[in-house]
Write a protein that holds these residues in place. Structure first.
Motif, PDB file in Angstrom:
ATOM      1  N   ILE A 123       6.381  15.119   5.789  1.00  0.00           N
ATOM      2  CA  ILE A 123       6.012  15.740   7.059  1.00  0.00           C
ATOM      3  C   ILE A 123       4.853  14.983   7.703  1.00  0.00           C
ATOM      4  O   ILE A 123       4.853  14.713   8.912  1.00  0.00           O
ATOM      5  N   GLY A 124       3.861  14.614   6.896  1.00  0.00           N
ATOM      6  CA  GLY A 124       2.742  13.837   7.415  1.00  0.00           C
ATOM      7  C   GLY A 124       3.194  12.517   8.004  1.00  0.00           C
ATOM      8  O   GLY A 124       2.728  12.104   9.079  1.00  0.00           O
ATOM      9  N   CYS A 172      -8.336   4.454   3.105  1.00  0.00           N
ATOM     10  CA  CYS A 172      -9.189   5.586   2.713  1.00  0.00           C
ATOM     11  C   CYS A 172      -8.394   6.649   1.950  1.00  0.00           C
ATOM     12  O   CYS A 172      -8.861   7.170   0.928  1.00  0.00           O
ATOM     13  N   SER A 173      -7.199   6.971   2.424  1.00  0.00           N
ATOM     14  CA  SER A 173      -6.437   8.049   1.795  1.00  0.00           C
ATOM     15  C   SER A 173      -5.921   7.662   0.407  1.00  0.00           C
ATOM     16  O   SER A 173      -5.917   8.483  -0.517  1.00  0.00           O
ATOM     17  N   ILE A 174      -5.493   6.401   0.229  1.00  0.00           N
ATOM     18  CA  ILE A 174      -5.051   5.958  -1.100  1.00  0.00           C
ATOM     19  C   ILE A 174      -6.223   5.952  -2.079  1.00  0.00           C
ATOM     20  O   ILE A 174      -6.105   6.426  -3.221  1.00  0.00           O
ATOM     21  N   ALA A 175      -7.355   5.419  -1.630  1.00  0.00           N
ATOM     22  CA  ALA A 175      -8.525   5.366  -2.513  1.00  0.00           C
ATOM     23  C   ALA A 175      -8.990   6.770  -2.896  1.00  0.00           C
ATOM     24  O   ALA A 175      -9.316   7.028  -4.073  1.00  0.00           O
ATOM     25  N   GLY A 211      -3.179  17.693  -0.593  1.00  0.00           N
ATOM     26  CA  GLY A 211      -3.731  17.657   0.760  1.00  0.00           C
ATOM     27  C   GLY A 211      -3.935  16.241   1.249  1.00  0.00           C
ATOM     28  O   GLY A 211      -3.631  15.907   2.407  1.00  0.00           O
ATOM     29  N   LEU A 212      -4.428  15.369   0.371  1.00  0.00           N
ATOM     30  CA  LEU A 212      -4.628  13.968   0.749  1.00  0.00           C
ATOM     31  C   LEU A 212      -3.294  13.240   0.934  1.00  0.00           C
ATOM     32  O   LEU A 212      -3.223  12.255   1.678  1.00  0.00           O
ATOM     33  N   LEU A 213      -2.243  13.723   0.275  1.00  0.00           N
ATOM     34  CA  LEU A 213      -0.927  13.117   0.471  1.00  0.00           C
ATOM     35  C   LEU A 213      -0.464  13.279   1.917  1.00  0.00           C
ATOM     36  O   LEU A 213       0.216  12.400   2.462  1.00  0.00           O
ATOM     37  N   PHE A 214      -0.812  14.392   2.541  1.00  0.00           N
ATOM     38  CA  PHE A 214      -0.453  14.576   3.945  1.00  0.00           C
ATOM     39  C   PHE A 214      -1.130  13.503   4.807  1.00  0.00           C
ATOM     40  O   PHE A 214      -0.498  12.908   5.682  1.00  0.00           O
ATOM     41  N   VAL A 215      -2.411  13.243   4.532  1.00  0.00           N
ATOM     42  CA  VAL A 215      -3.149  12.220   5.283  1.00  0.00           C
ATOM     43  C   VAL A 215      -2.559  10.838   5.005  1.00  0.00           C
ATOM     44  O   VAL A 215      -2.357  10.031   5.924  1.00  0.00           O
ATOM     45  N   LEU A 216      -2.280  10.575   3.734  1.00  0.00           N
ATOM     46  CA  LEU A 216      -1.672   9.289   3.356  1.00  0.00           C
ATOM     47  C   LEU A 216      -0.345   9.111   4.082  1.00  0.00           C
ATOM     48  O   LEU A 216      -0.042   8.037   4.609  1.00  0.00           O
ATOM     49  N   GLY A 217       0.453  10.196   4.117  1.00  0.00           N
ATOM     50  CA  GLY A 217       1.731  10.131   4.802  1.00  0.00           C
ATOM     51  C   GLY A 217       1.576   9.841   6.284  1.00  0.00           C
ATOM     52  O   GLY A 217       2.299   9.008   6.849  1.00  0.00           O
ATOM     53  N   PHE A 218       0.616  10.521   6.938  1.00  0.00           N
ATOM     54  CA  PHE A 218       0.417  10.322   8.378  1.00  0.00           C
ATOM     55  C   PHE A 218       0.149   8.855   8.687  1.00  0.00           C
ATOM     56  O   PHE A 218       0.797   8.267   9.562  1.00  0.00           O
ATOM     57  N   GLY A 247       0.791  -1.222   0.000  1.00  0.00           N
ATOM     58  CA  GLY A 247       0.000   0.000   0.000  1.00  0.00           C
ATOM     59  C   GLY A 247       0.817   1.262   0.000  1.00  0.00           C
ATOM     60  O   GLY A 247       0.628   2.142  -0.851  1.00  0.00           O
ATOM     61  N   LEU A 248       1.754   1.372   0.934  1.00  0.00           N
ATOM     62  CA  LEU A 248       2.500   2.624   1.027  1.00  0.00           C
ATOM     63  C   LEU A 248       3.404   2.829  -0.167  1.00  0.00           C
ATOM     64  O   LEU A 248       3.495   3.926  -0.708  1.00  0.00           O
TER      65      LEU A 248
END
Length: 438
Positions: free
Chosen positions: A295-296, A326-329, A347-354, A256-257
């Protein structure tokens, strides 16, 4: 006392144990190696398009977007196969010590990353990336094992989180280098910067001391376990279930990552160009987006250890896996196809990163599941399995990109892996409150 030699829940003192000079120096050596490892890994993602644009014609292929996508997937799959073969470092570290073998992994990935700058064809680049992958793959297992053993019990959990930030600090460093050196001097200069960790390998070899935990285990390591060997031991009745479950969960995380992280720069470049940016501008935007992702992830790594201590390892991993799915999808399956989706995607990349910070849990959790005499072997094996399967998945992603003529949907589908992971989590051992087995 249970079958793994634990003595029950550990009492956590009100005042944290002070780290001595050797523990601090050892941590920074491991952290720096992991940082440069992350930088090396992500350099390829950042220079993928320009490198293949130059090398494909030299290899007899047109540099079309479809061919670049397919060749990129194949080369990354070769890199993952190299990562998979890195399980060889684990038994070496259990036999000869963590620090010497850790220095060897750093030396290997640095040399072959630097040699990638001399590539004249995609085949040469693939060969060098394969060998660099063998070195890179061993660094995490050995650094994670070293920090878990060298730091005191009341500090090692947070130490795992601190250590894991290094890999994503490496992403940030790679993005900064691409924004400066890569933008001005090209992809070959980027690979040359990857040769710098040779200096770190020498420092690690000369300055970082072996952990007392390994020294004690080595002095007491006799009998059947030594005759059997650590690789055979992790498949004994004592360990086989936790070995297989840990390997499966790491496979989910890697699929996934890595699908999201490796293809993130290419996706950002496509969105930026679609929005009117020039190719150099798009490359810089991709560097900024990588910084946001990094950063995320660093924040996710720092939040994870105290969460795992409060609610347990299994529930923490479940939350992070749900966040990744959820963030990848959403990023690749929705924002990527919006008419003006660049800002939303970043913006979603930050969530994906977190939520990609889930890897910090494995740095904390895996050492808790195995005794010292087989710990590095188990860590290296479990991380290697996921890389082999991840290589196969990358071939599949490349074929889907070529067939569907799009990058977003194939990557979005990797969110399914995290659903599978959620089913497997209950079968893993919960080790919250237990001391590191000796």
């Amino acid at each position: 006392m249970d079958t793994l030699g634990r003595t029950g829940s550990a009492h956590v003192p009100a005042t944290r144990t002070r780290l001595n000079r050797a523990q601090i120096a050892g941590f920074w050596g491991a952290w720096a190696g992991w940082t440069l490892d992350g930088m090396d890994s992500f350099v390829y993602a950042l220079v993928l398009a320009p490198a293949l644009t130059e090398l494909l014609p030299n290899s007899g292929y047109a540099a079309t977007p479809a061919n670049i996508g397919l060749a990129g997937s194949i080369l990354f799959a070769l890199f993952l196969v190299g990562w998979g073969l890195s399980f060889i470092w684990g038994p070496l570290a259990d036999r000869f010590g963590r620090t010497k073998v850790l220095a060897g992994t750093i030396f290997m990935f640095a040399i072959f990353t630097g040699l990638a700058a001399t590539s004249h064809s995609v085949w040469e680049l693939g060969f060098y990336r394969f060998l660099a992958g063998v070195g890179i793959g061993g660094e995490w297992a050995l650094a994670g094992t070293y920090v878990a053993e060298a730091w005191p019990e009341d500090r090692r959990k947070m130490g795992a989180g601190y250590l894991q930030t290094g890999y994503y600090a490496g992403f940030f460093l790679a993005a900064a280098l691409n924004y400066t050196i890569g933008a001005h001097y090209g992809w070959r200069a980027m690979f040359l910067t990857g040769a710098l960790p040779v200096v770190l390998a020498i420092i690690v070899l000369m300055r970082v001391k072996e952990s007392d935990t390994w020294r004690r285990a080595e002095s007491l390591s006799h009998g059947a376990a030594r005759r059997r060997g650590p690789l055979a031991e992790i498949f004994s009745a004592r360990y086989v279930r936790r070995t297989l479950i840990a390997a499966a969960l790491l496979t989910v995380a890697i699929i996934g990552l890595w699908a999201g992280a490796v293809y993130e720069p290419a996706a950002v470049i496509q969105l930026a160009v679609k929005g009117g940016a020039t190719k150099p501008e798009a490359a810089r935007i991709a560097s900024i987006a990588t910084g946001v992702l990094s950063i995320g992830t660093i924040l996710g790594c720092l939040v994870l250890p105290p969460m795992a201590e409060r609610i347990g390892r299994r529930l923490t991993l479940a939350i992070y896996f749900i966040g990744m799915a959820c963030s990848i999808a959403l990023a690749f399956g929705w924002a990527f196809y919006l008419p003006d989706g660049l800002a939303t995607f970043i913006g979603l990349l930050f969530v994906l990163g977190f939520f990609g910070g889930n890897f910090a849990l494995f740095s904390l959790w895996l050492p808790e599941q195995f005794e010292t005499r087989v710990r590095a072997t188990a860590f290296a094996f479990c991380t290697s399995v996921g890389r082999f399967i991840g290589a196969g998945v990358n071939f599949g992603i490349g074929a889907m990109v070529l067939h569907m003529k799009t990058l977003g949907t194939p990557i979005a589908l990797t969110a399914i892996a995290f659903v599978i992971g959620l089913v497997l989590i209950p079968f893993a051992p919960e080790t919250r409150g237990e001391v590191l087995p000796q």
